[in-house]
Design a protein around this motif. Structure first.
Motif, mmCIF file in Angstrom:
data_model
loop_
_atom_site.group_PDB
_atom_site.id
_atom_site.type_symbol
_atom_site.label_atom_id
_atom_site.label_comp_id
_atom_site.label_asym_id
_atom_site.label_seq_id
_atom_site.Cartn_x
_atom_site.Cartn_y
_atom_site.Cartn_z
ATOM 1 N N ILE A 29 38.245 2.566 18.482
ATOM 2 C CA ILE A 29 39.314 3.635 18.676
ATOM 3 C C ILE A 29 40.764 3.216 19.119
ATOM 4 N N SER A 30 40.711 2.291 20.270
ATOM 5 C CA SER A 30 41.802 1.412 20.646
ATOM 6 C C SER A 30 42.594 0.921 19.320
ATOM 7 N N TRP A 31 42.142 0.438 18.200
ATOM 8 C CA TRP A 31 42.690 -0.172 17.433
ATOM 9 C C TRP A 31 43.530 0.721 16.551
ATOM 10 N N LEU A 32 42.816 1.852 16.476
ATOM 11 C CA LEU A 32 43.338 3.131 15.720
ATOM 12 C C LEU A 32 44.536 3.682 16.259
ATOM 13 N N MET A 33 44.454 3.634 17.606
ATOM 14 C CA MET A 33 45.559 4.095 18.457
ATOM 15 C C MET A 33 46.794 3.102 18.701
ATOM 16 N N ALA A 34 46.515 1.625 18.559
ATOM 17 C CA ALA A 34 47.298 0.814 18.598
ATOM 18 C C ALA A 34 48.318 1.057 17.106
ATOM 19 N N MET A 35 47.664 1.330 16.106
ATOM 20 C CA MET A 35 48.358 1.541 15.028
ATOM 21 C C MET A 35 49.341 2.875 15.170
ATOM 22 N N VAL A 36 48.931 3.922 15.745
ATOM 23 C CA VAL A 36 49.596 5.038 16.153
ATOM 24 C C VAL A 36 50.743 4.723 16.998
ATOM 25 N N GLY A 37 50.646 3.915 18.134
ATOM 26 C CA GLY A 37 51.709 3.480 19.009
ATOM 27 C C GLY A 37 52.624 2.652 18.215
ATOM 28 N N LEU A 38 52.366 1.697 17.145
ATOM 29 C CA LEU A 38 53.368 1.073 16.395
ATOM 30 C C LEU A 38 54.064 1.990 15.575
ATOM 31 N N LEU A 39 53.545 2.888 15.220
ATOM 32 C CA LEU A 39 54.073 3.807 14.232
ATOM 33 C C LEU A 39 55.278 4.835 14.880
ATOM 34 N N VAL A 40 54.705 5.323 16.054
ATOM 35 C CA VAL A 40 55.398 6.340 16.765
ATOM 36 C C VAL A 40 56.457 5.820 17.562
ATOM 37 N N ARG A 41 55.858 4.806 18.293
ATOM 38 C CA ARG A 41 56.916 3.939 19.127
ATOM 39 C C ARG A 41 57.757 4.860 20.493
ATOM 40 N N THR A 42 57.137 5.958 20.963
ATOM 41 C CA THR A 42 57.577 6.473 22.080
ATOM 42 C C THR A 42 56.281 7.016 22.439
ATOM 43 N N PRO A 43 55.985 6.706 24.196
ATOM 44 C CA PRO A 43 54.667 6.883 24.577
ATOM 45 C C PRO A 43 54.406 8.507 24.748
ATOM 46 N N GLU A 44 55.649 9.056 24.858
ATOM 47 C CA GLU A 44 55.256 10.672 24.948
ATOM 48 C C GLU A 44 54.770 11.523 23.639
ATOM 49 N N VAL A 45 55.291 10.990 22.517
ATOM 50 C CA VAL A 45 55.067 11.322 21.444
ATOM 51 C C VAL A 45 53.432 10.919 21.126
ATOM 52 N N VAL A 46 53.060 9.642 21.272
ATOM 53 C CA VAL A 46 51.745 9.195 21.094
ATOM 54 C C VAL A 46 50.911 10.012 22.112
ATOM 55 N N ASN A 47 51.048 10.382 23.374
ATOM 56 C CA ASN A 47 50.306 11.090 24.191
ATOM 57 C C ASN A 47 49.764 12.488 23.379
ATOM 58 N N ASN A 48 51.208 13.103 23.087
ATOM 59 C CA ASN A 48 50.817 14.549 22.503
ATOM 60 C C ASN A 48 50.202 14.559 21.214
ATOM 61 N N ALA A 49 50.662 13.581 20.359
ATOM 62 C CA ALA A 49 49.888 13.590 19.188
ATOM 63 C C ALA A 49 48.487 13.274 19.383
ATOM 64 N N SER A 50 48.106 12.386 20.185
ATOM 65 C CA SER A 50 46.637 12.028 20.450
ATOM 66 C C SER A 50 45.992 13.329 20.952
ATOM 67 N N PHE A 51 46.481 13.848 21.861
ATOM 68 C CA PHE A 51 45.934 15.201 22.446
ATOM 69 C C PHE A 51 45.556 16.190 21.354
ATOM 70 N N ILE A 52 46.607 16.424 20.493
ATOM 71 C CA ILE A 52 46.582 17.291 19.373
ATOM 72 C C ILE A 52 45.012 17.150 18.483
ATOM 73 N N VAL A 53 44.909 15.533 18.285
ATOM 74 C CA VAL A 53 43.869 15.443 17.230
ATOM 75 C C VAL A 53 42.379 15.129 17.989
ATOM 76 N N ILE A 54 42.606 14.329 19.146
ATOM 77 C CA ILE A 54 41.287 13.892 19.846
ATOM 78 C C ILE A 54 40.693 15.318 20.468
ATOM 79 N N PHE A 55 41.374 16.248 21.166
ATOM 80 C CA PHE A 55 40.814 17.179 21.785
ATOM 81 C C PHE A 55 39.733 18.056 21.342
#
Length: 268
Positions: A156-182
């Motif tokens: 899952i960390s590698w999947l999230m690495a891809m998200v971090g490279l595409l989104v490029r802002t930690p706030e959006v990464v956290n919000n987007a991850s929460f919406i999907v993972i929760f």
């Protein structure tokens, strides 16, 4: 093109750098461990009495493998947020100026975050023992339970690495991850038996890899009572194999995609 030895050496350096950063920012450890402790205590004592389980198992024994699974999945989101933070601060540009393997940055990040997940699991295990959780299997099986959790977390960390490279802002990464993972971690057998789910949700939950990593951990920790009916879905009948297939598939897809995205990002 870097050799394998150079990639390993550079990855170790980046891993060490990320772990030193955690040591210097202890808030990361504090909040990474407080959340699972809170979940363990709240679910154990607030919801435990309202959930019916088969004879021979306590809610603490049912709960802890689910909490482990949820925590390592949420813990893996640190990878995406940290990569996005490094991009935002220009640290990736500094790495580009060094004679190092390009994939080392991602490998070092994911390995360091695996270490954070290991710390969270240790803290949760101690908390679980205090609230009544017990391991009823052999030492080898128990180690296997923790290993399967960490293997899935690393994927899952590698999947999230891809998200971090595409989104490029930690706030959006956290919000987007929460919406999907929760919802993925709750529409599973993490906290309640699947028998209580509506038919459509139950079908999804049975093939949800979060359900199977939880089921695998329960089996390996000996937290499934003898005589309990076997699940209907193949995924839950073979949870270790199904979870490993998911982990291999995620790594096979997102390791090369993440490295390619990193190279494109770093070349801008």
């Amino acid at each position: 093109m870097s050799t394998l030895a150079e990639t390993v050496s550079d990855s170790v350096v980046i891993t060490r750098r990320n772990l030193i950063k955690v040591k210097r920012v202890p808030d990361l450890i504090v909040f990474a461990t407080l959340s699972p402790i809170m979940f363990v205590v709240l679910f154990r004592y607030v919801f435990g009495g309202a959930i019916n389980l088969p004879p021979g198992i306590t809610y603490a024994e049912f709960l802890l493998p689910g909490i482990f699974a949820q925590t390592v999945v949420f813990g893996s989101t640190i990878t995406g947020a940290s990569i996005a933070d490094d991009l935002q601060k220009g640290l990736i540009d500094r790495f580009r100026s060094l004679p190092m393997s390009r994939s080392a940055v991602l490998i070092g990040r994911t390995v360091a975050d695996l270490g954070l997940n290991l710390i969270s699991i240790v803290v949760m295990a101690v908390t679980g023992l205090l609230v009544g959780w017990r391991i009823n299997s052999s030492v080898v099986e128990a180690i296997g339970g923790f290993v399967i959790l960490l293997v899935f977390a690393y994927a899952i960390s590698w999947l999230m690495a891809m998200v971090g490279l595409l989104v490029r802002t930690p706030e959006v990464v956290n919000n987007a991850s929460f919406i999907v993972i929760f919802p993925i971690t709750f529409v599973a057998n993490t906290f309640v038996p699947l028998e209580s789910f509506p038919a459509v949700l139950r079908g999804f939950a049975e093939w949800n890899p979060v359900s199977t990593v939880t089921q695998a951990a329960r089996e390996l920790f000996g937290n499934i009572p003898a005589g309990m009916p076997e699940p209907d879905a193949w995924s839950l009948q073979n949870p270790v194999l199904y979870t490993l297939l998911w982990a291999v598939a995620i790594l096979a897809v997102f390791v090369p995609l993440s490295v390619r995205a990193y190279l494109r990002t770093a070349s801008r």
